[in-house]
Design a protein around this motif. Sequence first.
Motif, PDB file in Angstrom:
ATOM      1  N   THR A   1      -9.621  -7.134 -14.977  1.00 29.88           N
ATOM      2  CA  THR A   1      -9.401  -8.604 -14.428  1.00 29.88           C
ATOM      3  C   THR A   1      -9.584  -8.578 -13.043  1.00 29.88           C
ATOM      4  O   THR A   1      -9.626  -9.816 -12.444  1.00 29.88           O
ATOM      5  N   GLY A   2      -9.807  -7.640 -12.285  1.00 28.01           N
ATOM      6  CA  GLY A   2     -10.276  -7.745 -11.021  1.00 28.01           C
ATOM      7  C   GLY A   2      -8.890  -7.679 -10.031  1.00 28.01           C
ATOM      8  O   GLY A   2      -8.923  -8.000  -8.833  1.00 28.01           O
ATOM      9  N   ARG A   3      -7.573  -7.775 -10.605  1.00 30.51           N
ATOM     10  CA  ARG A   3      -6.575  -7.817  -9.700  1.00 30.51           C
ATOM     11  C   ARG A   3      -6.130  -6.483  -9.278  1.00 30.51           C
ATOM     12  O   ARG A   3      -5.638  -6.228  -8.011  1.00 30.51           O
ATOM     13  N   TYR A   4      -6.421  -5.463  -9.952  1.00 30.47           N
ATOM     14  CA  TYR A   4      -5.871  -3.933  -9.585  1.00 30.47           C
ATOM     15  C   TYR A   4      -7.040  -3.135  -9.114  1.00 30.47           C
ATOM     16  O   TYR A   4      -8.013  -3.109  -9.873  1.00 30.47           O
ATOM     17  N   PHE A   5      -6.845  -2.164  -8.331  1.00 33.34           N
ATOM     18  CA  PHE A   5      -7.793  -1.105  -8.402  1.00 33.34           C
ATOM     19  C   PHE A   5      -7.025   0.236  -7.947  1.00 33.34           C
ATOM     20  O   PHE A   5      -5.906   0.400  -7.281  1.00 33.34           O
ATOM     21  N   ALA A   6      -7.674   1.455  -8.241  1.00 36.14           N
ATOM     22  CA  ALA A   6      -7.233   2.740  -7.977  1.00 36.14           C
ATOM     23  C   ALA A   6      -7.751   3.585  -7.345  1.00 36.14           C
ATOM     24  O   ALA A   6      -9.220   3.573  -7.057  1.00 36.14           O
ATOM     25  N   GLY A   7      -7.166   4.472  -6.576  1.00 34.81           N
ATOM     26  CA  GLY A   7      -7.721   5.575  -5.873  1.00 34.81           C
ATOM     27  C   GLY A   7      -6.630   6.904  -5.989  1.00 34.81           C
ATOM     28  O   GLY A   7      -5.765   6.661  -7.035  1.00 34.81           O
ATOM     29  N   ARG A   8      -6.683   7.739  -5.240  1.00 29.88           N
ATOM     30  CA  ARG A   8      -5.729   8.783  -5.084  1.00 29.88           C
ATOM     31  C   ARG A   8      -5.622   9.543  -3.854  1.00 29.88           C
ATOM     32  O   ARG A   8      -6.543   9.486  -2.955  1.00 29.88           O
TER      33      ARG A   8
ATOM     34  N   LEU B   1      -3.031   6.215  -7.104  1.00 29.75           N
ATOM     35  CA  LEU B   1      -2.449   5.200  -6.203  1.00 29.75           C
ATOM     36  C   LEU B   1      -3.069   3.681  -6.529  1.00 29.75           C
ATOM     37  O   LEU B   1      -4.347   3.736  -7.075  1.00 29.75           O
ATOM     38  N   LEU B   2      -2.215   2.733  -6.929  1.00 28.42           N
ATOM     39  CA  LEU B   2      -2.712   1.508  -7.319  1.00 28.42           C
ATOM     40  C   LEU B   2      -2.322   0.479  -6.213  1.00 28.42           C
ATOM     41  O   LEU B   2      -1.325   0.238  -5.852  1.00 28.42           O
ATOM     42  N   TRP B   3      -3.358  -0.524  -5.930  1.00 32.49           N
ATOM     43  CA  TRP B   3      -3.412  -1.614  -5.272  1.00 32.49           C
ATOM     44  C   TRP B   3      -3.484  -2.723  -5.936  1.00 32.49           C
ATOM     45  O   TRP B   3      -4.023  -3.101  -6.992  1.00 32.49           O
TER      46      TRP B   3
ATOM     47  N   GLY C   1      -1.168  -5.329   4.229  1.00 34.54           N
ATOM     48  CA  GLY C   1      -0.555  -3.946   4.816  1.00 34.54           C
ATOM     49  C   GLY C   1       0.302  -3.449   3.533  1.00 34.54           C
ATOM     50  O   GLY C   1       1.043  -2.238   4.241  1.00 34.54           O
ATOM     51  N   ALA C   2       0.562  -3.819   2.699  1.00 31.16           N
ATOM     52  CA  ALA C   2       1.490  -3.234   1.402  1.00 31.16           C
ATOM     53  C   ALA C   2       0.773  -1.908   1.053  1.00 31.16           C
ATOM     54  O   ALA C   2      -0.544  -1.699   1.055  1.00 31.16           O
ATOM     55  N   GLU C   3       1.955  -0.950   1.077  1.00 30.38           N
ATOM     56  CA  GLU C   3       1.310   0.376   0.388  1.00 30.38           C
ATOM     57  C   GLU C   3       0.988   0.312  -0.863  1.00 30.38           C
ATOM     58  O   GLU C   3       1.459  -0.475  -1.524  1.00 30.38           O
ATOM     59  N   PRO C   4       0.269   1.355  -1.341  1.00 30.21           N
ATOM     60  CA  PRO C   4      -0.088   1.323  -2.843  1.00 30.21           C
ATOM     61  C   PRO C   4       1.072   1.661  -3.573  1.00 30.21           C
ATOM     62  O   PRO C   4       1.941   2.494  -3.202  1.00 30.21           O
ATOM     63  N   ARG C   5       1.047   1.559  -5.072  1.00 30.69           N
ATOM     64  CA  ARG C   5       2.109   2.133  -5.894  1.00 30.69           C
ATOM     65  C   ARG C   5       1.582   3.165  -6.301  1.00 30.69           C
ATOM     66  O   ARG C   5       0.394   3.565  -6.656  1.00 30.69           O
ATOM     67  N   VAL C   6       2.549   4.135  -6.293  1.00 32.45           N
ATOM     68  CA  VAL C   6       2.340   5.546  -6.702  1.00 32.45           C
ATOM     69  C   VAL C   6       2.529   5.547  -8.201  1.00 32.45           C
ATOM     70  O   VAL C   6       3.915   5.374  -8.625  1.00 32.45           O
TER      71      VAL C   6
END
Length: 340
Positions: free
Chosen positions: A197-204, A210-212, A219-224
């Motif tokens: 959907t283009g709303r979320y993207f992930a890294g680690r 980590l999910l943004w 400035g929000a931190e990613p969701r773990v």
Amino acid sequence: GGTLKKLPRHPGGNADLLAFGPHSDLLVAGGSDDRIVFWSLPELEEIRSVKLGGSRTVGDVDVGDDKLWTATFADEKRDEYQLRFWSLPDGEPVVSENPALAERPFGFSLEAEIVAHARDRSVLISPRESQSDEGERVLGEAGDPVRGVIAARGGELVASLDRSGEVRVWSTAPNGGAPLHVFSGRAVQFGIGFDPTGRYFAGRDSRSLLLWDVRSPWGAEPRVLCRRLPLISHIGCSFDRSGRWAVTDIGDETIEFWSLDTPWVRVFRDVSETLWSMAFTGDGRWLATCPGVRPVRLRPLDPADGGPRDLDPPTTCVSLATHPTRDEILVGDIRGGVFI
């Protein structure tokens, strides 16, 4: 509850690839030696087998554009590879000669046919089939040299990760320039990519996925997402097409389903001092905070309104109040002054 269907085992294969086709009637998988195999579903009959060469191949299917991409590495000891694009189900592989793909890092959108790449602090895009720097365009500048770039499936967004861990999201529209979002840094790796959907993207980072969320305020931190385990060497994440689920694989024979529909906390750490006071504006559009030894900070909750800013005059505040119906904030400073 159905009967399991098993693919033939190819212990000597070097293609690390397993993906469904866009219409769920095709499965692409690694075969024997340096081959990839196309299987029909649900019959699980072999349609074709293609020899790719090299020492290792990775790839995936873009379910929105009926395309397959593969990257075949010539030598495990050297980071050189051949990137191919395929039309499913029976298209022939086309080798990309875009010079941007020789730069690191890079990402691409099959649907939009663009390559996103970085050069020092600059984030750029270019046409996927370009064989020169013609058509190359700078999206913006990161705060530090860029170490990771990913593109949304539709090509409308590009996310960059710099060496400080800061994440910036850029629009690929011609009138772009400033980033659409800036998120605080903690990532050390990037590249898992956007959800469909283009709303979320992930890294680690070193121990977690980590999910943004691009709808979060600046400035929000990613969701773990992942459990914190020591020294994870492998971590994977897949999104379903509707953007409702993320599925993680942390390499310990366990997969986990994470709902993206449930509410989750947004954390901000840009104010290190104790907050003396804070209040939402009457329309719920802004959050005003009083850091105590700094001016009042006004944070928009809609990322379209940009990042946080400090209010004038630049005096330290000790208390504040927001008007319930008017766009006004009452501020008391440390010297007894009162400002609207």
